[in-house]
Scaffold this motif. Structure first.
Motif, PDB file in Angstrom:
ATOM      1  N   PHE A  47       0.847  -1.201   0.000  1.00 13.96           N
ATOM      2  CA  PHE A  47       0.000   0.000   0.000  1.00 13.96           C
ATOM      3  C   PHE A  47       0.883   1.251   0.000  1.00 13.96           C
ATOM      4  O   PHE A  47       0.615   2.228  -0.699  1.00 13.96           O
ATOM      5  N   GLU A  48       1.945   1.177   0.771  1.00 10.90           N
ATOM      6  CA  GLU A  48       2.855   2.320   0.782  1.00 10.90           C
ATOM      7  C   GLU A  48       3.502   2.508  -0.593  1.00 10.90           C
ATOM      8  O   GLU A  48       3.627   3.631  -1.092  1.00 10.90           O
ATOM      9  N   ALA A  49       3.853   1.385  -1.211  1.00  6.40           N
ATOM     10  CA  ALA A  49       4.442   1.459  -2.556  1.00  6.40           C
ATOM     11  C   ALA A  49       3.433   2.010  -3.564  1.00  6.40           C
ATOM     12  O   ALA A  49       3.781   2.756  -4.474  1.00  6.40           O
ATOM     13  N   MET A  50       2.160   1.670  -3.369  1.00 10.09           N
ATOM     14  CA  MET A  50       1.101   2.243  -4.229  1.00 10.09           C
ATOM     15  C   MET A  50       1.116   3.757  -4.088  1.00 10.09           C
ATOM     16  O   MET A  50       1.096   4.497  -5.068  1.00 10.09           O
ATOM     17  N   LYS A  51       1.167   4.194  -2.841  1.00  9.22           N
ATOM     18  CA  LYS A  51       1.160   5.634  -2.563  1.00  9.22           C
ATOM     19  C   LYS A  51       2.381   6.322  -3.178  1.00  9.22           C
ATOM     20  O   LYS A  51       2.298   7.439  -3.680  1.00  9.22           O
ATOM     21  N   ASN A  52       3.513   5.607  -3.138  1.00  7.43           N
ATOM     22  CA  ASN A  52       4.747   6.210  -3.626  1.00  7.43           C
ATOM     23  C   ASN A  52       4.900   6.157  -5.143  1.00  7.43           C
ATOM     24  O   ASN A  52       5.946   6.520  -5.673  1.00  7.43           O
ATOM     25  N   GLY A  53       3.882   5.674  -5.815  1.00  9.54           N
ATOM     26  CA  GLY A  53       3.913   5.716  -7.273  1.00  9.54           C
ATOM     27  C   GLY A  53       4.733   4.601  -7.891  1.00  9.54           C
ATOM     28  O   GLY A  53       5.241   4.747  -9.006  1.00  9.54           O
ATOM     29  N   GLU A  54       4.865   3.494  -7.208  1.00 10.00           N
ATOM     30  CA  GLU A  54       5.697   2.415  -7.741  1.00 10.00           C
ATOM     31  C   GLU A  54       4.950   1.488  -8.700  1.00 10.00           C
ATOM     32  O   GLU A  54       5.557   0.629  -9.316  1.00 10.00           O
ATOM     33  N   PHE A  55       3.642   1.657  -8.806  1.00  8.33           N
ATOM     34  CA  PHE A  55       2.880   0.772  -9.694  1.00  8.33           C
ATOM     35  C   PHE A  55       2.065   1.603 -10.689  1.00  8.33           C
ATOM     36  O   PHE A  55       1.646   2.709 -10.369  1.00  8.33           O
ATOM     37  N   PRO A  56       1.865   1.026 -11.871  1.00 16.10           N
ATOM     38  CA  PRO A  56       1.068   1.774 -12.861  1.00 16.10           C
ATOM     39  C   PRO A  56      -0.405   1.899 -12.450  1.00 16.10           C
ATOM     40  O   PRO A  56      -0.909   1.100 -11.656  1.00 16.10           O
ATOM     41  N   ASP A  57      -1.063   2.904 -13.039  1.00 18.32           N
ATOM     42  CA  ASP A  57      -2.498   3.131 -12.791  1.00 18.32           C
ATOM     43  C   ASP A  57      -3.275   1.837 -13.019  1.00 18.32           C
ATOM     44  O   ASP A  57      -3.061   1.143 -14.011  1.00 18.32           O
ATOM     45  N   GLY A  58      -4.182   1.570 -12.122  1.00 19.04           N
ATOM     46  CA  GLY A  58      -5.103   0.454 -12.321  1.00 19.04           C
ATOM     47  C   GLY A  58      -4.512  -0.918 -12.066  1.00 19.04           C
ATOM     48  O   GLY A  58      -5.204  -1.929 -12.180  1.00 19.04           O
TER      49      GLY A  58
END
Ligand code: ATP
Ligand code: MG
Length: 553
Positions: free
Chosen positions: A157-168
């Protein structure tokens, strides 16, 4: 409404019980519009309901922009929405809250759920999530990612917040029950990844909370007690409760649903209005034929009449349609005493008084509002040449026509009896002038009792008449045949707008300012248009005609 005993609506009964049982010790309500369009009459219901409850219980009313979804939001709507809410009289102390101010709190709340084992990061695609969700008759299936460890979820979740994964590519989901009979409870998505610039937080976030997760938190953070929404959210209530309880707010708000306001044959859908605007059928979102708050205000509706209408239409748990005639009734009642009654001729022809001295002008004293002595009086010019309504003269009158025709005598309102002696026509047979003689003995207020006449007509003295434009409105869709054609397009009424380019006004109108409201004697209530009126030309909108078939129950 002093002294009247009014039974409490079901929301008030709920609030009474909550206060009695000590669930809350005060009442805090809110109005939470998304800044994605103009407010309409339906929103007015919600605004006045929430504001009214706060006032009634000595509580607080919060005004909050629900701006958690950056794709649809437009800052241009923020100001118009605030103006509308203020105009309706819902005082929010100039403090507008923004849901986006709570993005940090929402993020923290999500982390808390993960730590409790109540939320997980899921890698299923949107389509897979839909497939796994099941249907009304079949339970859903657990996501293969449902049993990720708390540690892993926190990290992801933190990595999601930090922009480590593409949209969607990933979402955060609440871990509730994939077999719940309520589909909203089948592990709903609560955060998504979307790189969108937000009008308030800019590019700080690339993850955004979903409505069903964000809304209860917004309410709870503000200390809202009663979160009042419309019926379509009834099935979302268990999720609302789940969110506030799992996050552990001390005095969690509760959701109560009521039925939306629907008006018969009135278009409120954003989609339809957008089309009317884009096709140039209406003059923007504030075209006086529409029912956005801006349109109603421009047309000349008063906030008082809208409030009265909402009181009369009540608060209900069952959907129903209200009659537009009921708003018109409230308008007439409200304007009856407030609006000065002046003379205006909509479709003018000249009336010439052959035996009245040329060049002479006399002034007659006229009450500004016969039903309201406080409105005072004014001096109205009278002279040899006047304007009267074309329909107040007929060459060959039918039976029971008591207005002007050759040989007939009528009263000119507040002035003299005149008798028709002649008339002139142009080459097309159209009447251009009516000639009369007047009887000086018959002046209004002189106590003349020699004879009676059956008709009284209004008039405007030509020597000081003001030329203006009037716009007469009817429903934008055909009332008899219904709103929609078979192909789903709007069934438009070709007469929804009639423009009268040269109406004649008595001189008292020279003081009229944009937004002012008047009764045009015998012709209805009119408002000076705020958009198209210029220094040189007054433009009037007809707010409502004078006659009504509606009587309140
Ligand atoms: P959208 O179609 O964009 O969801 P909306 O009409 O729901 O539009 P919101 O800005 O979400 O717009 O609405 C703000 C509030 O107004 C909500 O609480 C909503 O329930 C209420 N509301 C909207 N339409 C009506 C209506 N016809 N009658 C009563 N309340 C309404
Ligand atoms: Mg909405």
């Amino acid at each position: 409404m002093e002294g009247e005993v009014i039974s409490k609506n079901f929301i008030e009964q709920e609030i009474d019980r909550d206060l009695e049982q000590g669930r809350y010790d005060k009442v805090v309500t809110r109005f939470p519009p998304e800044p994605n369009g103009y407010l309409h009459i339906g929103h007015a219901k919600s605004i006045l309901l929430n504001y009214g409850l706060a006032v009634k219980y000595g509580g607080t009313f919060n005004f909050r922009f629900d701006d958690t979804n950056p794709t649809k939001e437009k800052t241009e709507f923020v100001q118009s929405i605030m103006d509308d809410v203020k105009w309706l009289g819902a005082d929010f102390g100039d403090k507008a809250y923004f849901a986006s101010d709570y993005f940090d709190a929402m993020y923290e709340a999500a982390v808390k759920l993960i730590k409790k084992g109540k939320a997980y990061v899921c890698d299923l695609s949107a389509e897979e999530i839909r497939e796994y969700r099941g249907t009304l008759t079949e339970p859903g299936k657990n996501s293969p990612y449902r049993d990720r460890s708390i540690e892993e979820n926190l990290q992801l979740f933190e990595a999601m917040k930090n922009g480590e994964f593409p949209d969607g590519s990933k979402v955060l989901r609440a871990k509730i029950d994939m077999a719940s009979p309520n589909i909203n409870m089948r592990d709903p998505v609560i955060y998504r990844i979307a790189r969108m610039t937000h009008h308030n937080t800019g590019d700080k976030w690339c993850i955004y909370p979903m409505y069903d997760f964000a809304h209860p938190i917004e309410d709870a953070v503000e200390g809202v007690t009663h979160s009042i929404c419309t019926l379509e959210f009834e099935d979302h209530r268990p999720l609302y409760e789940w969110v506030v309880n799992e996050i552990g707010f001390e005095h969690p708000p509760r959701q109560i649903e009521f039925a939306k306001l629907y008006l018969k044959n009135v278009i409120t859908g954003k989609r339809y209005i957008k089309k009317l605007v884009e096709d140039g059928i209406v003059d923007g979102w504030d075209d006086p034929r529409l029912v956005s708050i801006a349109a109603l205000r421009r047309r000349g509706f008063t906030a008082d009449s809208i409030r009265r209408f909402m009181e009369l239409s009540g608060v209900s748990k069952a959907n129903s349609e209200s009659d537009y005639a009921m708003i018109e009734y409230c308008l007439r009642e409200d304007l009856k005493l407030k609006a000065n009654r002046y003379m205006a001729v909509l479709d003018p022809i000249k009336l010439i008084i052959d035996n009245y001295p040329e060049g002479q002008v006399e002034y007659v004293e006229v009450e500004n509002n016969q039903e309201n002595p406080e409105a005072g009086t004014r001096q109205v010019a009278f002279s040899r040449e006047l304007y009267i309504e074309r329909e107040d003269f007929m060459e060959e009158p039918p039976k029971k026509y008591f207005r002007l025709f050759p040989g007939n005598e009528v009263r000119l309102k507040n002035a003299y009896f005149v008798k028709c002696v002649d008339y002139k026509k142009d080459e097309n047979g159209k009447v251009t002038e009516v000639h009369c003689t007047y009887d000086p003995e018959t002046k209004s207020g002189s106590g003349f009792e020699g004879r009676k006449v059956k008709g009284t007509i209004h008039w405007v003295s030509a020597e000081s008449a003001i030329d203006a434009e009037a716009r007469l409105y009817e429903n934008i869709v055909d009332e008899d045949k219904g709103k929609l054609n078979e192909d789903g397009t709007l069934n438009l009424n070709p007469n929804s707008l009639v423009v009268l380019e040269h109406i004649k006004l008595e001189a008292a109108f020279k003081e009229a300012k944009p937004g002012d409201k008047f009764q045009f004697l015998r012709n209805g209530f009119f408002c000076v248009d705020v958009k198209d009126t210029t220094e040189d030309k007054l433009v009037f909108n007809r707010i409502v005609s004078l006659k009504s078939s509606y009587k309140p129950a």
